[in-house]
Design a protein around this motif. Structure first.
Motif, PDB file in Angstrom:
ATOM      1  N   GLN A  23      27.578  76.100  -0.033  1.00 29.74           N
ATOM      2  CA  GLN A  23      27.230  75.889  -1.436  1.00 29.74           C
ATOM      3  C   GLN A  23      27.467  77.143  -2.271  1.00 29.74           C
ATOM      4  OE1 GLN A  23      23.215  74.452  -1.306  1.00 29.74           O
ATOM      5  NE2 GLN A  23      23.846  72.324  -0.999  1.00 29.74           N
ATOM      6  N   ALA A  24      27.309  78.317  -1.667  1.00 29.34           N
ATOM      7  CA  ALA A  24      27.505  79.564  -2.404  1.00 29.34           C
ATOM      8  C   ALA A  24      28.922  80.115  -2.263  1.00 29.34           C
ATOM      9  CB  ALA A  24      26.503  80.616  -1.914  1.00 29.34           C
ATOM     10  N   ALA A  25      29.679  79.595  -1.300  1.00 32.27           N
ATOM     11  CA  ALA A  25      31.014  80.126  -1.000  1.00 32.27           C
ATOM     12  C   ALA A  25      32.062  79.561  -1.952  1.00 32.27           C
ATOM     13  CB  ALA A  25      31.384  79.786   0.435  1.00 32.27           C
ATOM     14  N   PRO A  26      33.216  80.247  -2.056  1.00 26.95           N
ATOM     15  CA  PRO A  26      34.324  79.680  -2.835  1.00 26.95           C
ATOM     16  C   PRO A  26      34.820  78.384  -2.182  1.00 26.95           C
ATOM     17  CG  PRO A  26      34.768  81.983  -2.260  1.00 26.95           C
ATOM     18  CD  PRO A  26      33.530  81.566  -1.533  1.00 26.95           C
ATOM     19  N   LYS A  27      35.504  77.559  -2.943  1.00 22.54           N
ATOM     20  CA  LYS A  27      36.023  76.294  -2.408  1.00 22.54           C
ATOM     21  C   LYS A  27      36.973  76.565  -1.241  1.00 22.54           C
ATOM     22  CE  LYS A  27      35.644  73.584  -6.568  1.00 22.54           C
ATOM     23  NZ  LYS A  27      36.321  72.766  -7.546  1.00 22.54           N
ATOM     24  N   GLY A  28      36.844  75.738  -0.216  1.00 22.57           N
ATOM     25  CA  GLY A  28      37.733  75.850   0.931  1.00 22.57           C
ATOM     26  C   GLY A  28      37.354  76.934   1.914  1.00 22.57           C
ATOM     27  N   ALA A  29      36.191  77.541   1.757  1.00 19.23           N
ATOM     28  CA  ALA A  29      35.771  78.627   2.656  1.00 19.23           C
ATOM     29  C   ALA A  29      35.402  78.062   4.027  1.00 19.23           C
ATOM     30  CB  ALA A  29      34.591  79.375   2.066  1.00 19.23           C
ATOM     31  N   ARG A  30      35.565  78.897   5.039  1.00 15.95           N
ATOM     32  CA  ARG A  30      35.204  78.540   6.417  1.00 15.95           C
ATOM     33  C   ARG A  30      33.966  79.338   6.784  1.00 15.95           C
ATOM     34  NH1 ARG A  30      37.557  81.165  10.914  1.00 15.95           N
ATOM     35  NH2 ARG A  30      36.659  80.266  12.765  1.00 15.95           N
TER      36      ARG A  30
ATOM     37  N   THR B 186      48.049  85.613  -2.284  1.00 14.04           N
ATOM     38  CA  THR B 186      46.792  85.228  -1.665  1.00 14.04           C
ATOM     39  C   THR B 186      46.277  86.332  -0.752  1.00 14.04           C
ATOM     40  OG1 THR B 186      47.390  82.909  -1.728  1.00 14.04           O
ATOM     41  CG2 THR B 186      45.684  83.516  -0.201  1.00 14.04           C
ATOM     42  N   LEU B 187      45.016  86.640  -0.909  1.00 15.05           N
ATOM     43  CA  LEU B 187      44.338  87.595  -0.031  1.00 15.05           C
ATOM     44  C   LEU B 187      43.381  86.836   0.869  1.00 15.05           C
ATOM     45  CD1 LEU B 187      43.275  90.407  -2.523  1.00 15.05           C
ATOM     46  CD2 LEU B 187      45.105  90.498  -0.861  1.00 15.05           C
ATOM     47  N   ASP B 188      43.230  87.295   2.101  1.00 11.40           N
ATOM     48  CA  ASP B 188      42.220  86.732   2.995  1.00 11.40           C
ATOM     49  C   ASP B 188      40.938  87.513   2.798  1.00 11.40           C
ATOM     50  OD1 ASP B 188      43.977  84.863   4.064  1.00 11.40           O
ATOM     51  OD2 ASP B 188      44.725  86.271   5.546  1.00 11.40           O
ATOM     52  N   LEU B 189      39.893  86.823   2.390  1.00 12.71           N
ATOM     53  CA  LEU B 189      38.606  87.452   2.136  1.00 12.71           C
ATOM     54  C   LEU B 189      37.660  87.109   3.276  1.00 12.71           C
ATOM     55  CD1 LEU B 189      38.296  86.404  -1.603  1.00 12.71           C
ATOM     56  CD2 LEU B 189      39.220  88.538  -0.694  1.00 12.71           C
ATOM     57  N   GLU B 190      36.800  88.046   3.617  1.00 13.63           N
ATOM     58  CA  GLU B 190      35.832  87.809   4.685  1.00 13.63           C
ATOM     59  C   GLU B 190      34.564  88.601   4.405  1.00 13.63           C
ATOM     60  OE1 GLU B 190      35.364  88.645   9.452  1.00 13.63           O
ATOM     61  OE2 GLU B 190      37.355  88.344   8.622  1.00 13.63           O
ATOM     62  N   ALA B 191      33.442  87.965   4.700  1.00 13.12           N
ATOM     63  CA  ALA B 191      32.145  88.640   4.581  1.00 13.12           C
ATOM     64  C   ALA B 191      31.282  88.201   5.752  1.00 13.12           C
ATOM     65  CB  ALA B 191      31.473  88.290   3.263  1.00 13.12           C
TER      66      ALA B 191
ATOM     67  N   GLN C 109      35.262  87.469  -3.514  1.00 11.79           N
ATOM     68  CA  GLN C 109      34.690  88.301  -2.453  1.00 11.79           C
ATOM     69  C   GLN C 109      33.171  88.377  -2.592  1.00 11.79           C
ATOM     70  OE1 GLN C 109      36.034  89.678   0.271  1.00 11.79           O
ATOM     71  NE2 GLN C 109      34.054  90.494   0.863  1.00 11.79           N
ATOM     72  N   ILE C 110      32.692  88.513  -3.803  1.00 12.30           N
ATOM     73  CA  ILE C 110      31.242  88.547  -4.032  1.00 12.30           C
ATOM     74  C   ILE C 110      30.617  87.215  -3.636  1.00 12.30           C
ATOM     75  CG2 ILE C 110      29.482  88.672  -5.840  1.00 12.30           C
ATOM     76  CD1 ILE C 110      31.338  90.762  -7.209  1.00 12.30           C
TER      77      ILE C 110
ATOM     78  N   THR D  63      29.534  84.354   9.300  1.00  8.70           N
ATOM     79  CA  THR D  63      30.801  84.855   8.775  1.00  8.70           C
ATOM     80  C   THR D  63      31.384  83.821   7.825  1.00  8.70           C
ATOM     81  OG1 THR D  63      31.203  86.011  10.862  1.00  8.70           O
ATOM     82  CG2 THR D  63      33.083  85.727   9.398  1.00  8.70           C
ATOM     83  N   VAL D  64      31.832  84.285   6.671  1.00  6.70           N
ATOM     84  CA  VAL D  64      32.465  83.419   5.670  1.00  6.70           C
ATOM     85  C   VAL D  64      33.870  83.951   5.420  1.00  6.70           C
ATOM     86  CG1 VAL D  64      32.366  82.552   3.307  1.00  6.70           C
ATOM     87  CG2 VAL D  64      30.255  82.889   4.593  1.00  6.70           C
ATOM     88  N   GLU D  65      34.857  83.067   5.574  1.00  4.01           N
ATOM     89  CA  GLU D  65      36.252  83.428   5.330  1.00  4.01           C
ATOM     90  C   GLU D  65      36.812  82.511   4.255  1.00  4.01           C
ATOM     91  OE1 GLU D  65      38.118  82.897   9.090  1.00  4.01           O
ATOM     92  OE2 GLU D  65      37.154  84.641   9.983  1.00  4.01           O
ATOM     93  N   ALA D  66      37.564  83.080   3.330  1.00  3.43           N
ATOM     94  CA  ALA D  66      38.155  82.296   2.241  1.00  3.43           C
ATOM     95  C   ALA D  66      39.440  82.970   1.787  1.00  3.43           C
ATOM     96  CB  ALA D  66      37.181  82.181   1.078  1.00  3.43           C
ATOM     97  N   HIS D  67      40.185  82.261   0.977  1.00  2.00           N
ATOM     98  CA  HIS D  67      41.392  82.813   0.355  1.00  2.00           C
ATOM     99  C   HIS D  67      41.094  83.082  -1.107  1.00  2.00           C
ATOM    100  CE1 HIS D  67      43.801  81.981   3.849  1.00  2.00           C
ATOM    101  NE2 HIS D  67      43.415  80.717   3.846  1.00  2.00           N
ATOM    102  N   ALA D  68      41.618  84.191  -1.599  1.00  2.00           N
ATOM    103  CA  ALA D  68      41.460  84.511  -3.018  1.00  2.00           C
ATOM    104  C   ALA D  68      42.269  83.518  -3.838  1.00  2.00           C
ATOM    105  CB  ALA D  68      41.927  85.931  -3.298  1.00  2.00           C
ATOM    106  N   PRO D  69      41.774  83.141  -5.007  1.00  2.00           N
ATOM    107  CA  PRO D  69      42.533  82.214  -5.850  1.00  2.00           C
ATOM    108  C   PRO D  69      43.807  82.872  -6.358  1.00  2.00           C
ATOM    109  CG  PRO D  69      40.584  83.019  -6.995  1.00  2.00           C
ATOM    110  CD  PRO D  69      40.521  83.542  -5.596  1.00  2.00           C
TER     111      PRO D  69
END
Length: 125
Positions: free
Chosen positions: A75-82, A107-112, A46-47, A95-101
Protein backbone atom coordinates in the motif's frame (compact mmCIF):
# COMPACT_ATOMS: atom_id res chain seq x y z
CA UNK A 1 35.37 50.57 -41.10
CA UNK A 2 32.05 48.71 -40.71
CA UNK A 3 29.41 50.22 -38.53
CA UNK A 4 26.48 48.44 -36.88
CA UNK A 5 23.12 49.08 -38.45
CA UNK A 6 20.86 51.38 -36.54
CA UNK A 7 17.35 50.41 -35.58
CA UNK A 8 14.46 52.75 -36.40
CA UNK A 9 13.83 52.88 -32.64
CA UNK A 10 17.15 54.51 -31.89
CA UNK A 11 19.33 51.54 -30.85
CA UNK A 12 21.69 49.29 -32.74
CA UNK A 13 20.31 46.06 -34.21
CA UNK A 14 21.81 42.79 -32.97
CA UNK A 15 21.76 41.06 -36.33
CA UNK A 16 19.67 38.09 -35.05
CA UNK A 17 22.10 36.94 -32.37
CA UNK A 18 19.44 36.93 -29.65
CA UNK A 19 17.20 34.74 -31.78
CA UNK A 20 20.03 32.26 -32.42
CA UNK A 21 20.96 32.16 -28.74
CA UNK A 22 17.33 31.56 -27.73
CA UNK A 23 17.01 28.80 -30.33
CA UNK A 24 19.89 26.91 -28.71
CA UNK A 25 19.11 27.76 -25.08
CA UNK A 26 15.45 26.75 -25.03
CA UNK A 27 15.99 23.07 -25.96
CA UNK A 28 18.82 22.82 -23.44
CA UNK A 29 16.57 24.27 -20.73
CA UNK A 30 13.78 21.86 -21.67
CA UNK A 31 16.10 18.85 -21.48
CA UNK A 32 17.42 20.07 -18.13
CA UNK A 33 13.88 20.53 -16.82
CA UNK A 34 12.82 17.03 -17.91
CA UNK A 35 15.95 15.52 -16.34
CA UNK A 36 15.28 17.39 -13.10
CA UNK A 37 11.67 16.20 -13.06
CA UNK A 38 12.75 12.59 -13.71
CA UNK A 39 15.31 12.80 -10.89
CA UNK A 40 12.68 14.10 -8.48
CA UNK A 41 10.28 11.31 -9.45
CA UNK A 42 13.02 8.71 -8.90
CA UNK A 43 13.82 10.20 -5.48
CA UNK A 44 10.14 10.14 -4.51
CA UNK A 45 9.87 6.48 -5.57
CA UNK A 46 12.93 5.63 -3.44
CA UNK A 47 11.35 7.35 -0.43
CA UNK A 48 8.16 5.36 -1.04
CA UNK A 49 10.22 2.14 -1.06
CA UNK A 50 11.81 3.07 2.29
CA UNK A 51 8.40 3.91 3.81
CA UNK A 52 6.92 0.67 2.46
CA UNK A 53 9.73 -1.45 3.90
CA UNK A 54 9.28 0.20 7.30
CA UNK A 55 5.50 -0.33 7.25
CA UNK A 56 5.92 -3.98 6.33
CA UNK A 57 8.57 -4.52 9.01
CA UNK A 58 6.37 -2.93 11.68
CA UNK A 59 3.42 -5.11 10.69
CA UNK A 60 5.53 -8.28 10.65
CA UNK A 61 7.13 -7.39 14.00
CA UNK A 62 3.63 -7.18 15.54
CA UNK A 63 3.20 -10.86 14.57
CA UNK A 64 0.70 -10.10 11.83
CA UNK A 65 0.58 -12.81 9.14
CA UNK A 66 3.03 -12.43 6.26
CA UNK A 67 0.25 -11.61 3.78
CA UNK A 68 -0.88 -8.72 6.01
CA UNK A 69 2.68 -7.39 6.28
CA UNK A 70 3.09 -7.65 2.51
CA UNK A 71 -0.22 -5.86 1.97
CA UNK A 72 0.83 -3.06 4.35
CA UNK A 73 4.09 -2.65 2.43
CA UNK A 74 2.42 -2.76 -0.98
CA UNK A 75 0.00 0.00 0.00
CA UNK A 76 2.91 2.37 0.67
CA UNK A 77 5.14 1.15 -2.18
CA UNK A 78 5.24 2.47 -5.76
CA UNK A 79 3.07 0.61 -8.28
CA UNK A 80 4.52 -2.70 -9.39
CA UNK A 81 6.86 -3.04 -6.40
CA UNK A 82 7.97 -6.47 -5.19
CA UNK A 83 7.83 -7.09 -1.43
CA UNK A 84 9.66 -9.91 0.36
CA UNK A 85 9.27 -10.72 4.07
CA UNK A 86 11.87 -12.94 5.77
CA UNK A 87 12.27 -14.02 9.37
CA UNK A 88 15.78 -14.51 10.70
CA UNK A 89 15.60 -15.61 14.31
CA UNK A 90 14.14 -12.73 16.31
CA UNK A 91 14.44 -10.32 13.39
CA UNK A 92 11.97 -9.58 10.62
CA UNK A 93 13.47 -8.30 7.37
CA UNK A 94 11.32 -6.66 4.68
CA UNK A 95 12.73 -5.81 1.26
CA UNK A 96 10.93 -3.65 -1.30
CA UNK A 97 12.14 -3.53 -4.91
CA UNK A 98 10.70 -1.28 -7.60
CA UNK A 99 11.58 0.49 -10.83
CA UNK A 100 11.83 4.25 -11.01
CA UNK A 101 9.19 5.84 -13.24
CA UNK A 102 10.25 6.98 -16.66
CA UNK A 103 11.30 5.64 -20.05
CA UNK A 104 12.81 2.15 -20.12
CA UNK A 105 16.20 3.52 -21.10
CA UNK A 106 16.30 5.60 -17.91
CA UNK A 107 14.81 3.05 -15.53
CA UNK A 108 16.59 2.65 -12.22
CA UNK A 109 16.22 -0.35 -9.93
CA UNK A 110 15.26 0.91 -6.50
CA UNK A 111 15.53 -1.13 -3.32
CA UNK A 112 14.92 -0.51 0.36
CA UNK A 113 15.16 -2.80 3.35
CA UNK A 114 13.92 -2.50 6.91
CA UNK A 115 14.65 -4.75 9.87
CA UNK A 116 12.61 -4.96 13.08
CA UNK A 117 12.80 -7.02 16.23
CA UNK A 118 9.80 -9.31 16.60
CA UNK A 119 7.63 -8.31 19.57
CA UNK A 120 7.40 -11.88 20.80
CA UNK A 121 11.12 -11.84 21.52
CA UNK A 122 10.78 -8.79 23.76
CA UNK A 123 9.32 -9.92 27.03
CA UNK A 124 9.08 -8.54 30.53
CA UNK A 125 12.41 -8.41 32.27
Amino acid sequence: MARAARSPFGGERDGGYVTAEAATAIPVLLIFGVALLWGLMAAMAQIQCVDAARAGARAAARQEPDHAAIRAAEQAAPKGARVVVRREGDLVRVTVEAHAPGPRALTLDLEAEAVALAEESVGPS
